[in-house]
Motif scaffolding. Structure first.
Motif: not given
Length: 149
Positions: A11-28
């Protein structure tokens, strides 16, 4: 039991203006990423791991929770336009200027909205099991059926 990439993805997070987004990244990594937009009430945990593995074999795949959903902070959006704004905010927070979108059910409707309002952002669009939203010109009239008395 086999292990899928989604089972071990971080799990990764990134800050946006209205939220801290959680995401996952797969593949090349690299190239144009494929952003997946989920169904109503779906979170990044709801994607089929085998589907993700197949997509990630050839693509940089990113799954995420929109504003106020799942692991992402903020106030949930209550419209297609609001969900589209959250998606665009997430894409911008990652620094992408162009993406491919794959939307499943409600996510497909959101993806269409983004493609219509931000065509510069969308290179390719895949709509799965979604409708275009609103009234479809030329569609047959809706038949209302009543249960027998």
């Amino acid at each position: 039991m086999s292990t899928h990439q989604a089972d071990v993805a971080e799990d990764f997070t990134v800050e946006g203006p209205s939220a801290t987004f959680t995401y996952r990244r797969l593949g090349p990594a690299g190239g144009t990423p494929l952003i997946l937009l989920n169904r109503v009430r779906g979170t990044l945990d709801w994607w089929d791991p085998e589907l993700l593995d197949r997509l990630a074999a050839d693509h940089d795949v990113i799954v995420f929770d929109n504003v106020g959903t799942g692991y992402t902070t903020g106030t949930p959006r209550d419209s297609v336009a609001g969900l589209a704004d959250g998606t665009v905010e997430f894409i911008g927070a990652l620094g992408f200027t162009q993406v491919d979108l794959l939307g499943w059910t409600l996510g497909g409707t959101v993806a269409q909205h983004i493609a219509r309002t931000r065509p510069d952002l969308v290179r390719r669009l895949v709509v799965a099991a979604a409708n275009p939203g609103g009234t479809v010109p030329g569609a047959p009239a809706r038949i209302r059926r009543c249960a027998p008395p």
